[in-house]
Write a protein that holds these residues in place. Structure first.
Motif, PDB file in Angstrom:
ATOM      1  N   LYS A  90       0.922  -1.307   0.028  1.00  0.00           N
ATOM      2  CA  LYS A  90       0.162   0.030  -0.043  1.00  0.00           C
ATOM      3  C   LYS A  90       0.693   1.286   0.004  1.00  0.00           C
ATOM      4  N   GLY A  91       2.155   1.082  -0.228  1.00  0.00           N
ATOM      5  CA  GLY A  91       3.037   2.155  -0.053  1.00  0.00           C
ATOM      6  C   GLY A  91       3.090   2.865   1.409  1.00  0.00           C
ATOM      7  N   ILE A  92       2.907   2.155   2.465  1.00  0.00           N
ATOM      8  CA  ILE A  92       3.146   2.528   3.566  1.00  0.00           C
ATOM      9  C   ILE A  92       4.438   1.994   4.279  1.00  0.00           C
ATOM     10  N   ARG A  93       5.400   2.857   4.594  1.00  0.00           N
ATOM     11  CA  ARG A  93       6.660   2.403   5.255  1.00  0.00           C
ATOM     12  C   ARG A  93       6.339   1.461   6.531  1.00  0.00           C
ATOM     13  N   ALA A  94       7.119   0.644   6.741  1.00  0.00           N
ATOM     14  CA  ALA A  94       7.098  -0.534   7.752  1.00  0.00           C
ATOM     15  C   ALA A  94       8.417  -0.945   8.259  1.00  0.00           C
ATOM     16  N   ASN A  95       8.209  -1.634   9.499  1.00  0.00           N
ATOM     17  CA  ASN A  95       9.565  -1.963  10.137  1.00  0.00           C
ATOM     18  C   ASN A  95       9.057  -3.435  10.769  1.00  0.00           C
ATOM     19  N   LEU A  96       9.679  -4.571  10.266  1.00  0.00           N
ATOM     20  CA  LEU A  96       9.437  -5.906  10.433  1.00  0.00           C
ATOM     21  C   LEU A  96       9.445  -6.212  11.938  1.00  0.00           C
ATOM     22  N   ALA A  97      10.490  -5.785  12.682  1.00  0.00           N
ATOM     23  CA  ALA A  97      10.635  -6.191  13.968  1.00  0.00           C
ATOM     24  C   ALA A  97       9.740  -5.196  14.745  1.00  0.00           C
ATOM     25  N   ALA A  98       9.454  -4.064  14.315  1.00  0.00           N
ATOM     26  CA  ALA A  98       8.613  -3.465  15.181  1.00  0.00           C
ATOM     27  C   ALA A  98       7.189  -3.963  15.159  1.00  0.00           C
TER      28      ALA A  98
END
Ligand code: C5P
Length: 229
Positions: free
Chosen positions: A162-170
């Motif tokens: 969806k074009g949203i930045r994300a952090n796998l660990a978080a």
């Protein structure tokens, strides 16, 4: 068909277990209505964030839940006429939803609203307590699980797509916190109903999970009609 005679397929499970996608497809395959109960909790969460109400303000948040002007269109969700589809999916809203979902008065306010989705020819309802509290007489109850790692990855992919930045660990930490909160709460905790079928989707594709739920449903209907004949 009286309300109670309308068949319900209850699909419960933790965050990002795939229950939303699976439930939507099962509903489409059966031609049934679909209830995403988490969206109701997210709508109440969003309304409470916007109203500046802290998660401890139970009576005021329950009043918001009772008065919620929600509309579910095909792909979009409206709150008082405003398209809030994207706002509902963000993690702040999800986390707040799990906080307010602990409040008994909020759950009570949403109960009748959820049961109103039970209309002919049938309903597929997904959430945390569909089989235990909202539709205890569901014809089929499925509890979907998957490892935290796989669930975090699925959520990560959803966000990135969806074009949203994300952090796998978080994301993984957030999922674990949310599951712990959902499972530990005293009202309607996240747990399989005694008569639920457990389905671990860690190694399954969406199509395989859908096929398994449909097979379980057909078997259940067969047993039911076989029993009467
Ligand atoms: O399913 P979803 O992640 O959108 O739900 C958001 C939150 O709403 C969950 O973490 C859970 O705390 C709450 N919820 C609930 N009971 C349901 C559906 C959702 O408590 N039936």
């Amino acid at each position: 068909m009286s309300g109670a005679a309308v068949p319900v397929v209850a699909i419960d499970g933790p965050s990002a277990s795939g229950k939303g996608t699976v439930a939507r497809r099962v509903a489409a395959a059966l031609g049934f209505h679909y209830l995403e109960s988490g969206a109701l909790y997210r709508l109440v969460a969003l309304a409470s964030l916007r109203a500046g109400l802290g998660a401890q303000r139970e009576a005021e948040i329950a009043a918001l839940a009772a008065a919620l002007a929600a509309e579910f269109l095909d792909e979009r969700t409206l709150l008082s006429g405003e398209d809030v589809t994207e706002a509902l999916r963000d993690e702040e809203c999800g986390n707040r939803a799990s906080e307010i979902a602990r409040l008994p008065a909020v759950r009570e306010a949403l109960l009748a609203r959820q049961r109103a989705f039970r209309r002919p020819p049938g309903l597929v309802a997904e959430g945390r307590d569909m089989g235990t509290v909202v539709f205890p007489d569901a014809l089929l109850k499925v509890f979907l699980t998957a490892s935290v790692a796989v669930r975090a990855e699925r959520r990560y992919k959803q966000l990135i797509d969806k074009g949203i930045r994300a952090n796998l660990a978080a994301l993984s930490r957030d999922l674990e916190d949310r599951d712990a909160r959902d499972a530990a709460r005293s009202v309607a905790p996240l747990r399989p109903a005694a008569d639920a079928v457990l389905l671990d989707t860690t190694a399954l594709t969406i199509e395989e999970a859908v096929a398994q739920v449909l097979a379980l449903y057909r078997r259940r209907v067969g047993e039911r009609t076989g029993g009467i004949a």
